[in-house]
Enzyme design. Structure first.
Site, short mmCIF file in Angstrom:
data_model
loop_
_atom_site.label_atom_id
_atom_site.label_comp_id
_atom_site.label_asym_id
_atom_site.label_seq_id
_atom_site.Cartn_x
_atom_site.Cartn_y
_atom_site.Cartn_z
N ARG A 110 -3.90 10.96 4.88
CA ARG A 110 -2.78 11.89 4.92
C ARG A 110 -1.90 11.82 3.67
NH1 ARG A 110 0.63 14.53 8.42
NH2 ARG A 110 2.78 14.22 7.79
N ASP A 162 5.44 0.73 11.67
CA ASP A 162 4.20 0.09 11.19
C ASP A 162 4.09 -1.38 11.61
OD1 ASP A 162 3.40 2.45 10.08
OD2 ASP A 162 3.83 1.91 8.01
N CYS A 212 -3.68 13.01 13.33
CA CYS A 212 -4.44 11.78 13.18
C CYS A 212 -4.24 11.00 14.47
CB CYS A 212 -3.99 10.99 11.96
SG CYS A 212 -2.34 10.39 12.11
N ARG A 257 1.72 14.78 13.28
CA ARG A 257 2.10 14.57 11.89
C ARG A 257 2.10 15.85 11.05
NH1 ARG A 257 -0.44 9.05 9.74
NH2 ARG A 257 1.43 9.02 8.48
N VAL A 273 3.63 18.82 8.35
CA VAL A 273 4.14 18.76 6.97
C VAL A 273 5.18 19.86 6.74
CG1 VAL A 273 2.18 17.58 5.88
CG2 VAL A 273 2.12 20.07 6.16
N ASP A 274 5.80 20.34 7.84
CA ASP A 274 6.73 21.46 7.72
C ASP A 274 7.94 21.16 6.82
OD1 ASP A 274 7.22 19.70 9.82
OD2 ASP A 274 8.34 21.15 11.00
N LYS A 292 0.84 -1.21 0.00
CA LYS A 292 0.00 0.00 0.00
C LYS A 292 0.87 1.25 0.00
CE LYS A 292 -1.56 1.57 4.11
NZ LYS A 292 -1.26 2.96 4.48
N ASN A 293 1.87 1.28 0.87
CA ASN A 293 2.64 2.52 1.03
C ASN A 293 3.62 2.78 -0.11
OD1 ASN A 293 1.21 3.10 3.27
ND2 ASN A 293 2.82 2.58 4.75
N ILE A 336 9.07 7.05 16.37
CA ILE A 336 8.65 7.80 15.17
C ILE A 336 7.41 8.66 15.46
CG2 ILE A 336 7.98 7.61 12.72
CD1 ILE A 336 10.79 6.53 13.26
N ARG A 340 -8.42 -0.57 5.01
CA ARG A 340 -7.54 0.45 4.43
C ARG A 340 -6.21 -0.14 3.97
NH1 ARG A 340 -6.99 6.03 7.61
NH2 ARG A 340 -5.77 6.34 5.72
C1 EPZ Z 1 4.69 7.06 6.16
O1 EPZ Z 1 3.97 8.15 6.72
C2 EPZ Z 1 3.74 5.89 6.11
N1 EPZ Z 1 2.61 6.23 5.28
C3 EPZ Z 1 3.30 5.53 7.52
O2 EPZ Z 1 2.47 4.39 7.46
C4 EPZ Z 1 4.54 5.20 8.35
O3 EPZ Z 1 4.16 4.93 9.69
C5 EPZ Z 1 5.53 6.39 8.31
O4 EPZ Z 1 5.84 6.72 6.93
C6 EPZ Z 1 6.84 6.10 9.03
O5 EPZ Z 1 7.45 4.97 8.48
C7 EPZ Z 1 2.69 6.10 3.96
O6 EPZ Z 1 3.71 5.71 3.40
C8 EPZ Z 1 1.47 6.41 3.18
P1 EPZ Z 1 6.86 10.54 8.03
P2 EPZ Z 1 4.55 9.64 6.64
O7 EPZ Z 1 6.71 11.78 7.24
O8 EPZ Z 1 5.24 9.80 5.35
C9 EPZ Z 1 7.24 13.84 11.52
C10 EPZ Z 1 0.50 3.12 7.82
O9 EPZ Z 1 -0.05 2.61 8.83
N2 EPZ Z 1 7.22 14.85 10.45
O10 EPZ Z 1 8.10 9.72 7.85
O11 EPZ Z 1 3.44 10.54 6.99
C11 EPZ Z 1 5.87 13.18 11.69
O12 EPZ Z 1 5.01 13.97 12.49
C12 EPZ Z 1 1.08 4.52 7.89
O13 EPZ Z 1 0.56 2.55 6.73
C13 EPZ Z 1 7.37 16.19 10.74
O14 EPZ Z 1 7.56 16.57 11.90
O15 EPZ Z 1 5.60 9.58 7.83
C14 EPZ Z 1 6.22 11.85 12.30
O16 EPZ Z 1 6.36 11.96 13.69
C15 EPZ Z 1 0.88 5.14 9.24
N3 EPZ Z 1 7.32 17.09 9.73
C16 EPZ Z 1 7.60 11.53 11.69
O17 EPZ Z 1 8.11 12.77 11.18
C17 EPZ Z 1 7.13 16.72 8.42
O18 EPZ Z 1 7.09 17.59 7.53
C18 EPZ Z 1 7.58 10.50 10.57
O19 EPZ Z 1 6.68 10.91 9.57
C19 EPZ Z 1 6.99 15.36 8.12
C20 EPZ Z 1 7.03 14.42 9.15
#
Ligand code: EPZ
Length: 428
Positions: free
Chosen positions: A96, A315, A120, A125, A127-128, A22-23, A337, A407
Protein backbone atom coordinates in the site's frame (compact mmCIF):
# COMPACT_ATOMS: atom_id res chain seq x y z
CA UNK A 1 7.11 -22.28 2.16
CA UNK A 2 9.42 -21.24 5.01
CA UNK A 3 8.34 -21.49 8.62
CA UNK A 4 9.81 -20.53 11.96
CA UNK A 5 9.95 -22.95 14.88
CA UNK A 6 10.30 -21.71 18.44
CA UNK A 7 10.87 -23.80 21.56
CA UNK A 8 9.40 -21.43 24.13
CA UNK A 9 10.02 -20.91 27.81
CA UNK A 10 13.68 -19.85 27.57
CA UNK A 11 14.54 -16.57 29.28
CA UNK A 12 16.12 -14.05 26.94
CA UNK A 13 19.37 -12.34 27.76
CA UNK A 14 22.01 -10.22 26.09
CA UNK A 15 22.04 -7.37 23.57
CA UNK A 16 19.98 -6.83 20.44
CA UNK A 17 20.59 -4.10 17.88
CA UNK A 18 17.57 -2.17 16.61
CA UNK A 19 17.29 -1.63 12.84
CA UNK A 20 16.22 1.40 10.85
CA UNK A 21 12.45 1.92 10.66
CA UNK A 22 10.68 0.35 7.69
CA UNK A 23 7.87 2.89 7.88
CA UNK A 24 10.34 5.77 7.77
CA UNK A 25 12.51 4.25 5.04
CA UNK A 26 9.60 3.71 2.61
CA UNK A 27 8.46 7.36 2.30
CA UNK A 28 12.10 8.50 2.34
CA UNK A 29 12.81 6.30 -0.70
CA UNK A 30 9.78 7.78 -2.48
CA UNK A 31 11.08 11.31 -1.79
CA UNK A 32 13.79 10.68 -4.38
CA UNK A 33 11.13 11.23 -7.08
CA UNK A 34 11.07 14.92 -6.12
CA UNK A 35 14.58 15.63 -7.37
CA UNK A 36 16.82 14.85 -10.33
CA UNK A 37 19.80 14.63 -7.95
CA UNK A 38 20.77 11.47 -5.98
CA UNK A 39 19.43 10.74 -2.53
CA UNK A 40 21.62 8.66 -0.22
CA UNK A 41 19.91 6.80 2.58
CA UNK A 42 21.77 4.93 5.31
CA UNK A 43 20.60 2.61 8.14
CA UNK A 44 17.98 1.18 5.78
CA UNK A 45 16.63 -2.19 6.98
CA UNK A 46 17.14 -5.14 4.63
CA UNK A 47 13.49 -6.15 4.11
CA UNK A 48 11.15 -7.47 1.45
CA UNK A 49 9.08 -4.25 1.49
CA UNK A 50 12.17 -2.14 0.78
CA UNK A 51 13.06 -4.39 -2.17
CA UNK A 52 9.47 -4.20 -3.49
CA UNK A 53 9.46 -0.41 -3.33
CA UNK A 54 12.86 -0.40 -5.07
CA UNK A 55 11.24 -2.33 -7.97
CA UNK A 56 8.31 0.08 -8.09
CA UNK A 57 10.63 3.10 -8.19
CA UNK A 58 12.79 1.43 -10.86
CA UNK A 59 9.82 1.20 -13.21
CA UNK A 60 9.40 5.00 -12.84
CA UNK A 61 13.02 5.36 -13.99
CA UNK A 62 14.79 5.53 -10.62
CA UNK A 63 18.23 3.93 -10.42
CA UNK A 64 18.60 2.15 -7.11
CA UNK A 65 21.87 0.78 -5.78
CA UNK A 66 22.24 -1.03 -2.47
CA UNK A 67 25.29 -1.88 -0.42
CA UNK A 68 25.54 -3.61 2.93
CA UNK A 69 27.22 -1.74 5.76
CA UNK A 70 27.70 -2.65 9.40
CA UNK A 71 24.79 -0.32 10.11
CA UNK A 72 21.98 -1.58 7.86
CA UNK A 73 21.95 -1.04 4.10
CA UNK A 74 23.01 2.07 2.23
CA UNK A 75 20.77 2.96 -0.71
CA UNK A 76 21.55 5.45 -3.44
CA UNK A 77 18.49 6.48 -5.41
CA UNK A 78 18.71 8.59 -8.51
CA UNK A 79 15.65 9.90 -10.35
CA UNK A 80 17.54 11.99 -12.92
CA UNK A 81 14.78 11.25 -15.42
CA UNK A 82 11.26 9.99 -14.70
CA UNK A 83 10.47 7.51 -17.47
CA UNK A 84 6.92 6.59 -16.46
CA UNK A 85 4.21 8.20 -14.32
CA UNK A 86 2.12 5.04 -14.30
CA UNK A 87 2.10 2.83 -11.19
CA UNK A 88 0.34 -0.38 -12.23
CA UNK A 89 -1.99 -2.51 -10.11
CA UNK A 90 0.37 -5.50 -10.09
CA UNK A 91 2.97 -3.49 -8.19
CA UNK A 92 0.78 -1.22 -6.03
CA UNK A 93 -1.33 -4.11 -4.73
CA UNK A 94 1.83 -5.70 -3.27
CA UNK A 95 2.32 -2.81 -0.92
CA UNK A 96 0.00 0.00 0.00
CA UNK A 97 2.85 2.42 0.77
CA UNK A 98 3.60 2.52 -2.95
CA UNK A 99 0.57 4.84 -3.36
CA UNK A 100 2.93 7.50 -1.95
CA UNK A 101 4.55 7.84 -5.39
CA UNK A 102 1.43 9.74 -6.52
CA UNK A 103 2.24 13.04 -4.72
CA UNK A 104 5.85 13.37 -5.91
CA UNK A 105 5.03 12.25 -9.49
CA UNK A 106 2.12 14.70 -9.71
CA UNK A 107 4.24 17.54 -8.29
CA UNK A 108 7.30 16.96 -10.51
CA UNK A 109 5.70 15.70 -13.75
CA UNK A 110 2.29 17.43 -13.57
CA UNK A 111 0.44 14.14 -13.75
CA UNK A 112 0.33 10.52 -12.62
CA UNK A 113 -1.82 7.43 -13.00
CA UNK A 114 -1.64 5.19 -9.96
CA UNK A 115 -3.62 2.08 -9.15
CA UNK A 116 -5.92 2.36 -6.15
CA UNK A 117 -4.31 0.17 -3.47
CA UNK A 118 -7.58 -1.49 -2.49
CA UNK A 119 -8.31 -3.06 0.86
CA UNK A 120 -5.94 -5.28 2.78
CA UNK A 121 -6.18 -7.79 5.60
CA UNK A 122 -6.43 -5.15 8.32
CA UNK A 123 -9.18 -3.04 6.77
CA UNK A 124 -10.56 -1.08 3.81
CA UNK A 125 -7.82 1.59 3.97
CA UNK A 126 -9.15 4.32 1.68
CA UNK A 127 -7.04 7.05 0.04
CA UNK A 128 -9.74 9.75 -0.06
CA UNK A 129 -7.73 12.20 2.09
CA UNK A 130 -4.78 11.94 -0.29
CA UNK A 131 -7.04 12.73 -3.24
CA UNK A 132 -8.95 15.55 -1.54
CA UNK A 133 -5.58 17.11 -0.67
CA UNK A 134 -4.38 16.88 -4.29
CA UNK A 135 -7.61 18.62 -5.39
CA UNK A 136 -6.95 21.42 -2.90
CA UNK A 137 -3.51 21.82 -4.48
CA UNK A 138 -5.24 22.34 -7.81
CA UNK A 139 -5.09 18.86 -9.35
CA UNK A 140 -7.91 17.34 -11.35
CA UNK A 141 -8.71 13.83 -10.22
CA UNK A 142 -10.28 11.15 -12.31
CA UNK A 143 -11.12 7.65 -11.05
CA UNK A 144 -11.60 4.92 -13.63
CA UNK A 145 -11.00 1.17 -13.86
CA UNK A 146 -9.36 1.01 -10.44
CA UNK A 147 -6.88 3.77 -11.26
CA UNK A 148 -6.51 7.37 -10.08
CA UNK A 149 -5.34 9.84 -12.67
CA UNK A 150 -4.27 13.18 -11.21
CA UNK A 151 -3.40 16.09 -13.48
CA UNK A 152 -1.95 19.53 -12.81
CA UNK A 153 -0.43 20.53 -16.17
CA UNK A 154 0.56 23.97 -14.89
CA UNK A 155 1.95 22.65 -11.62
CA UNK A 156 0.45 22.43 -8.15
CA UNK A 157 -0.65 25.55 -6.29
CA UNK A 158 -0.09 25.96 -2.51
CA UNK A 159 -3.33 25.76 -0.49
CA UNK A 160 -4.80 24.96 2.93
CA UNK A 161 -6.13 21.51 3.73
CA UNK A 162 -7.47 20.17 7.02
CA UNK A 163 -7.49 16.39 7.17
CA UNK A 164 -10.63 14.73 8.57
CA UNK A 165 -8.37 12.22 10.36
CA UNK A 166 -4.63 12.34 11.01
CA UNK A 167 -3.62 9.83 8.31
CA UNK A 168 0.09 9.00 8.23
CA UNK A 169 0.21 8.24 4.50
CA UNK A 170 -1.88 11.24 3.42
CA UNK A 171 0.30 13.55 5.53
CA UNK A 172 3.47 12.19 3.88
CA UNK A 173 2.03 12.25 0.37
CA UNK A 174 0.73 15.82 0.61
CA UNK A 175 3.85 17.08 2.35
CA UNK A 176 6.00 15.76 -0.50
CA UNK A 177 3.67 17.10 -3.21
CA UNK A 178 3.60 20.58 -1.61
CA UNK A 179 7.41 20.91 -1.62
CA UNK A 180 7.21 21.55 -5.38
CA UNK A 181 3.92 23.56 -5.42
CA UNK A 182 3.83 27.30 -6.07
CA UNK A 183 3.43 29.31 -2.85
CA UNK A 184 2.53 28.24 0.66
CA UNK A 185 0.67 25.10 1.72
CA UNK A 186 -0.75 24.67 5.22
CA UNK A 187 -1.76 21.14 6.21
CA UNK A 188 -3.88 20.90 9.38
CA UNK A 189 -4.80 17.98 11.61
CA UNK A 190 -1.85 16.08 10.20
CA UNK A 191 -0.35 12.90 11.66
CA UNK A 192 2.50 13.50 14.12
CA UNK A 193 4.37 10.19 13.90
CA UNK A 194 8.20 10.24 14.28
CA UNK A 195 8.43 8.87 10.72
CA UNK A 196 6.88 12.14 9.51
CA UNK A 197 9.48 14.15 11.43
CA UNK A 198 12.15 11.99 9.77
CA UNK A 199 10.68 12.70 6.33
CA UNK A 200 10.66 16.45 7.07
CA UNK A 201 14.36 16.29 8.06
CA UNK A 202 15.24 14.59 4.79
CA UNK A 203 13.13 16.97 2.68
CA UNK A 204 14.79 19.95 4.40
CA UNK A 205 18.20 18.41 3.62
CA UNK A 206 17.01 18.24 -0.02
CA UNK A 207 16.36 21.99 0.11
CA UNK A 208 12.62 22.02 0.87
CA UNK A 209 11.19 24.77 3.04
CA UNK A 210 9.00 22.99 5.50
CA UNK A 211 8.25 23.16 9.22
CA UNK A 212 5.90 21.78 11.82
CA UNK A 213 6.32 17.99 11.47
CA UNK A 214 5.62 16.43 14.85
CA UNK A 215 2.86 18.99 15.52
CA UNK A 216 -0.61 18.97 13.98
CA UNK A 217 0.10 21.79 11.50
CA UNK A 218 2.74 21.56 8.76
CA UNK A 219 3.68 24.59 6.62
CA UNK A 220 5.47 24.21 3.33
CA UNK A 221 6.79 26.96 1.06
CA UNK A 222 7.08 25.39 -2.38
CA UNK A 223 10.36 25.43 -4.35
CA UNK A 224 10.87 25.07 -8.09
CA UNK A 225 13.35 22.19 -7.59
CA UNK A 226 14.93 20.12 -4.82
CA UNK A 227 18.51 18.90 -4.59
CA UNK A 228 20.14 15.66 -3.47
CA UNK A 229 20.87 14.79 0.16
CA UNK A 230 22.19 12.19 2.58
CA UNK A 231 20.00 10.98 5.40
CA UNK A 232 20.14 8.27 8.10
CA UNK A 233 16.84 6.46 8.75
CA UNK A 234 15.61 6.74 12.33
CA UNK A 235 15.48 3.61 14.57
CA UNK A 236 12.41 1.38 14.37
CA UNK A 237 10.12 2.09 17.35
CA UNK A 238 7.80 -0.79 16.42
CA UNK A 239 10.67 -3.28 16.31
CA UNK A 240 11.90 -1.91 19.67
CA UNK A 241 8.44 -2.29 21.23
CA UNK A 242 8.04 -5.80 19.79
CA UNK A 243 11.32 -7.05 21.31
CA UNK A 244 10.50 -5.35 24.63
CA UNK A 245 7.20 -7.26 24.67
CA UNK A 246 9.03 -10.48 23.79
CA UNK A 247 11.22 -10.02 26.87
CA UNK A 248 8.07 -9.31 28.88
CA UNK A 249 6.52 -12.56 27.67
CA UNK A 250 9.61 -14.79 27.99
CA UNK A 251 11.29 -13.13 30.98
CA UNK A 252 14.99 -12.27 31.26
CA UNK A 253 17.03 -9.14 30.56
CA UNK A 254 17.87 -7.72 27.14
CA UNK A 255 19.42 -4.39 26.14
CA UNK A 256 17.89 -2.97 22.97
CA UNK A 257 20.68 -0.92 21.41
CA UNK A 258 20.47 2.05 19.09
CA UNK A 259 16.87 3.05 19.64
CA UNK A 260 15.14 6.31 20.52
CA UNK A 261 13.15 6.11 23.74
CA UNK A 262 11.47 9.47 23.12
CA UNK A 263 9.52 7.88 20.26
CA UNK A 264 8.17 5.25 22.67
CA UNK A 265 6.86 7.65 25.28
CA UNK A 266 3.44 5.95 25.51
CA UNK A 267 4.80 2.41 25.25
CA UNK A 268 7.48 2.53 27.97
CA UNK A 269 5.19 3.61 30.86
CA UNK A 270 2.53 1.13 29.77
CA UNK A 271 5.00 -1.77 29.88
CA UNK A 272 6.30 -0.51 33.21
CA UNK A 273 2.75 -0.52 34.60
CA UNK A 274 2.43 -4.11 33.42
CA UNK A 275 5.54 -4.96 35.48
CA UNK A 276 8.16 -5.03 32.70
CA UNK A 277 11.22 -3.01 33.80
CA UNK A 278 12.40 -0.51 31.20
CA UNK A 279 15.47 1.61 31.80
CA UNK A 280 16.79 4.10 29.25
CA UNK A 281 20.61 4.06 29.23
CA UNK A 282 23.46 5.36 27.08
CA UNK A 283 25.97 2.90 25.66
CA UNK A 284 29.20 3.61 23.82
CA UNK A 285 29.36 6.91 21.96
CA UNK A 286 26.14 8.42 23.26
CA UNK A 287 24.11 5.62 21.65
CA UNK A 288 20.75 5.24 23.33
CA UNK A 289 19.57 1.86 24.55
CA UNK A 290 16.71 0.47 26.62
CA UNK A 291 17.40 -2.23 29.17
CA UNK A 292 14.27 -4.39 29.35
CA UNK A 293 13.79 -6.98 32.05
CA UNK A 294 11.20 -9.10 33.74
CA UNK A 295 12.28 -11.43 36.47
CA UNK A 296 10.25 -13.37 39.00
CA UNK A 297 6.60 -12.29 39.22
CA UNK A 298 4.18 -12.70 36.34
CA UNK A 299 3.27 -9.40 34.71
CA UNK A 300 -0.01 -7.56 35.31
CA UNK A 301 -2.99 -6.95 33.03
CA UNK A 302 -3.33 -3.32 31.86
CA UNK A 303 -5.76 -1.71 29.41
CA UNK A 304 -4.80 0.12 26.24
CA UNK A 305 -6.42 1.90 23.28
CA UNK A 306 -4.62 2.45 19.97
CA UNK A 307 -4.50 6.04 18.77
CA UNK A 308 -2.59 8.22 16.34
CA UNK A 309 0.84 9.24 17.67
CA UNK A 310 1.63 10.13 20.46
CA UNK A 311 -0.98 7.54 21.47
CA UNK A 312 -0.29 3.81 21.63
CA UNK A 313 0.54 2.54 18.11
CA UNK A 314 -1.80 0.17 16.29
CA UNK A 315 1.36 -1.52 14.94
CA UNK A 316 2.09 -2.80 18.49
CA UNK A 317 -1.45 -3.82 19.40
CA UNK A 318 -1.13 -7.48 18.39
CA UNK A 319 2.22 -7.92 20.16
CA UNK A 320 0.85 -6.30 23.32
CA UNK A 321 -2.10 -8.68 23.22
CA UNK A 322 0.33 -11.61 23.04
CA UNK A 323 2.06 -10.28 26.16
CA UNK A 324 -1.25 -9.78 27.95
CA UNK A 325 -2.29 -13.37 27.17
CA UNK A 326 -0.31 -14.55 30.21
CA UNK A 327 -0.86 -11.54 32.50
CA UNK A 328 -2.25 -11.69 36.02
CA UNK A 329 -5.84 -10.44 35.78
CA UNK A 330 -7.55 -8.93 32.74
CA UNK A 331 -6.62 -6.52 29.96
CA UNK A 332 -8.98 -4.61 27.63
CA UNK A 333 -7.40 -3.76 24.28
CA UNK A 334 -9.28 -1.34 22.01
CA UNK A 335 -8.35 -0.87 18.33
CA UNK A 336 -9.32 2.58 17.03
CA UNK A 337 -7.24 2.92 13.84
CA UNK A 338 -8.23 -0.10 11.73
CA UNK A 339 -11.61 -1.83 11.66
CA UNK A 340 -10.28 -5.37 11.21
CA UNK A 341 -7.07 -5.73 13.13
CA UNK A 342 -7.86 -8.65 15.45
CA UNK A 343 -7.03 -11.53 13.11
CA UNK A 344 -4.34 -12.69 15.54
CA UNK A 345 -6.99 -13.46 18.19
CA UNK A 346 -7.96 -16.93 16.92
CA UNK A 347 -4.27 -17.81 16.40
CA UNK A 348 -3.38 -16.74 19.94
CA UNK A 349 -6.37 -18.86 20.98
CA UNK A 350 -4.69 -21.89 19.38
CA UNK A 351 -1.83 -21.35 21.85
CA UNK A 352 -4.33 -21.34 24.72
CA UNK A 353 -5.02 -17.61 25.16
CA UNK A 354 -8.43 -16.62 26.54
CA UNK A 355 -9.53 -13.62 24.45
CA UNK A 356 -13.04 -12.42 23.59
CA UNK A 357 -13.70 -9.73 21.00
CA UNK A 358 -16.67 -7.40 21.19
CA UNK A 359 -16.65 -4.78 18.43
CA UNK A 360 -13.44 -2.76 18.69
CA UNK A 361 -12.42 -4.18 22.08
CA UNK A 362 -10.70 -7.44 22.95
CA UNK A 363 -10.87 -8.65 26.54
CA UNK A 364 -7.88 -10.77 27.49
CA UNK A 365 -8.20 -12.96 30.56
CA UNK A 366 -4.62 -13.90 31.47
CA UNK A 367 -3.78 -17.62 31.65
CA UNK A 368 -0.81 -19.16 33.54
CA UNK A 369 0.94 -20.47 30.45
CA UNK A 370 0.46 -20.73 26.69
CA UNK A 371 1.23 -24.00 24.92
CA UNK A 372 3.02 -24.31 21.56
CA UNK A 373 1.01 -25.16 18.41
CA UNK A 374 1.16 -24.58 14.65
CA UNK A 375 -0.11 -21.06 13.83
CA UNK A 376 -0.20 -18.60 10.96
CA UNK A 377 -1.11 -14.96 10.52
CA UNK A 378 -2.43 -12.73 7.80
CA UNK A 379 -0.29 -9.64 8.31
CA UNK A 380 3.10 -8.49 9.49
CA UNK A 381 2.36 -7.31 13.03
CA UNK A 382 -0.02 -10.22 13.71
CA UNK A 383 2.80 -12.61 12.74
CA UNK A 384 5.17 -10.90 15.15
CA UNK A 385 2.59 -11.26 17.94
CA UNK A 386 2.74 -15.02 17.43
CA UNK A 387 6.52 -14.91 17.86
CA UNK A 388 6.10 -12.95 21.12
CA UNK A 389 3.54 -15.46 22.39
CA UNK A 390 5.62 -18.46 21.28
CA UNK A 391 8.73 -17.24 23.12
CA UNK A 392 6.84 -17.37 26.41
CA UNK A 393 4.91 -20.56 25.66
CA UNK A 394 5.62 -24.10 26.81
CA UNK A 395 6.71 -26.44 23.99
CA UNK A 396 7.20 -25.81 20.29
CA UNK A 397 5.29 -23.34 18.12
CA UNK A 398 5.49 -23.43 14.35
CA UNK A 399 4.80 -20.03 12.77
CA UNK A 400 3.78 -20.32 9.12
CA UNK A 401 3.60 -17.66 6.37
CA UNK A 402 6.99 -16.26 7.35
CA UNK A 403 6.93 -13.96 4.33
CA UNK A 404 4.85 -11.52 6.40
CA UNK A 405 7.73 -11.22 8.89
CA UNK A 406 10.23 -10.80 6.06
CA UNK A 407 8.33 -7.66 5.06
CA UNK A 408 9.10 -5.82 8.28
CA UNK A 409 11.49 -7.45 10.77
CA UNK A 410 15.12 -7.46 9.73
CA UNK A 411 17.03 -10.65 10.64
CA UNK A 412 14.41 -11.62 13.22
CA UNK A 413 15.67 -15.18 13.66
CA UNK A 414 19.35 -14.29 14.13
CA UNK A 415 18.47 -11.38 16.41
CA UNK A 416 16.40 -13.65 18.66
CA UNK A 417 19.05 -16.40 18.57
CA UNK A 418 21.54 -13.73 19.70
CA UNK A 419 19.61 -13.27 22.95
CA UNK A 420 19.31 -17.01 23.61
CA UNK A 421 15.92 -17.82 22.07
CA UNK A 422 15.55 -21.36 20.72
CA UNK A 423 14.33 -20.37 17.29
CA UNK A 424 15.08 -21.62 13.80
CA UNK A 425 13.90 -21.00 10.27
CA UNK A 426 12.99 -24.09 8.26
CA UNK A 427 12.87 -24.07 4.49
CA UNK A 428 11.00 -26.58 2.38
C1 EPZ B 1 0.77 3.73 8.14
O1 EPZ B 1 -0.21 3.27 7.22
C2 EPZ B 1 1.71 2.57 8.40
N1 EPZ B 1 2.32 2.17 7.15
C3 EPZ B 1 0.93 1.42 9.02
O2 EPZ B 1 1.83 0.38 9.32
C4 EPZ B 1 0.29 1.92 10.32
O3 EPZ B 1 -0.50 0.88 10.88
C5 EPZ B 1 -0.59 3.15 10.03
O4 EPZ B 1 0.20 4.17 9.37
C6 EPZ B 1 -1.19 3.76 11.29
O5 EPZ B 1 -0.17 4.11 12.18
C7 EPZ B 1 3.39 2.81 6.70
O6 EPZ B 1 3.88 3.76 7.31
C8 EPZ B 1 4.00 2.31 5.45
P1 EPZ B 1 -3.20 5.83 7.77
P2 EPZ B 1 -1.17 4.31 6.48
O7 EPZ B 1 -3.34 6.53 6.46
O8 EPZ B 1 -0.41 5.53 6.18
C9 EPZ B 1 -7.99 5.65 7.22
C10 EPZ B 1 2.68 -1.83 9.25
O9 EPZ B 1 2.33 -2.93 9.73
N2 EPZ B 1 -7.79 6.50 6.03
O10 EPZ B 1 -2.76 6.62 8.95
O11 EPZ B 1 -1.81 3.57 5.37
C11 EPZ B 1 -7.46 4.23 6.98
O12 EPZ B 1 -8.42 3.44 6.30
C12 EPZ B 1 1.66 -0.90 8.64
O13 EPZ B 1 3.87 -1.47 9.20
C13 EPZ B 1 -8.87 6.96 5.31
O14 EPZ B 1 -10.03 6.70 5.66
O15 EPZ B 1 -2.23 4.57 7.63
C14 EPZ B 1 -7.16 3.76 8.37
O16 EPZ B 1 -8.31 3.25 8.99
C15 EPZ B 1 0.28 -1.48 8.68
N3 EPZ B 1 -8.66 7.72 4.21
C16 EPZ B 1 -6.73 5.05 9.11
O17 EPZ B 1 -7.21 6.14 8.30
C17 EPZ B 1 -7.39 8.06 3.79
O18 EPZ B 1 -7.25 8.76 2.76
C18 EPZ B 1 -5.24 5.20 9.32
O19 EPZ B 1 -4.57 5.09 8.08
C19 EPZ B 1 -6.29 7.60 4.52
C20 EPZ B 1 -6.50 6.82 5.65
Amino acid sequence: MDRIEIDGGTRLSGELKISGAKNAALPLMVATLLSDKPLELSHVPHLADIATLGEILAQHGVEVTRSETGDGDALTLSAARITSTLAPYDLVRKMRASFLVSGPLLAREGQCTVSLPGGCAIGARAVDFHLKGFERLGAEIDLADGYVTAKAPNGLQGAEYEMPFASVGATQNLMMAATLAKGETVLRNVAREPEIVDLEKCLVAMGAKIEGAGTSVIRIEGKSALSGASHRVLPDRIETGTYAMAVGAAGGEVTLIGTDALNLEMVIPLLQRAGVQMEVIQVGDGIEAIKVSRNGERHMGVDVTTEPYPGFPTDLQAQFMALMATCQGTSHITEKIFENRFMHVPELGRLGANIKVDGQTATVQGVDRLKGAPVMATDLRASSSLIVAALGAEGTTEVNRVYHLDRGFEHIVTKLQGVGAKVRRLTN
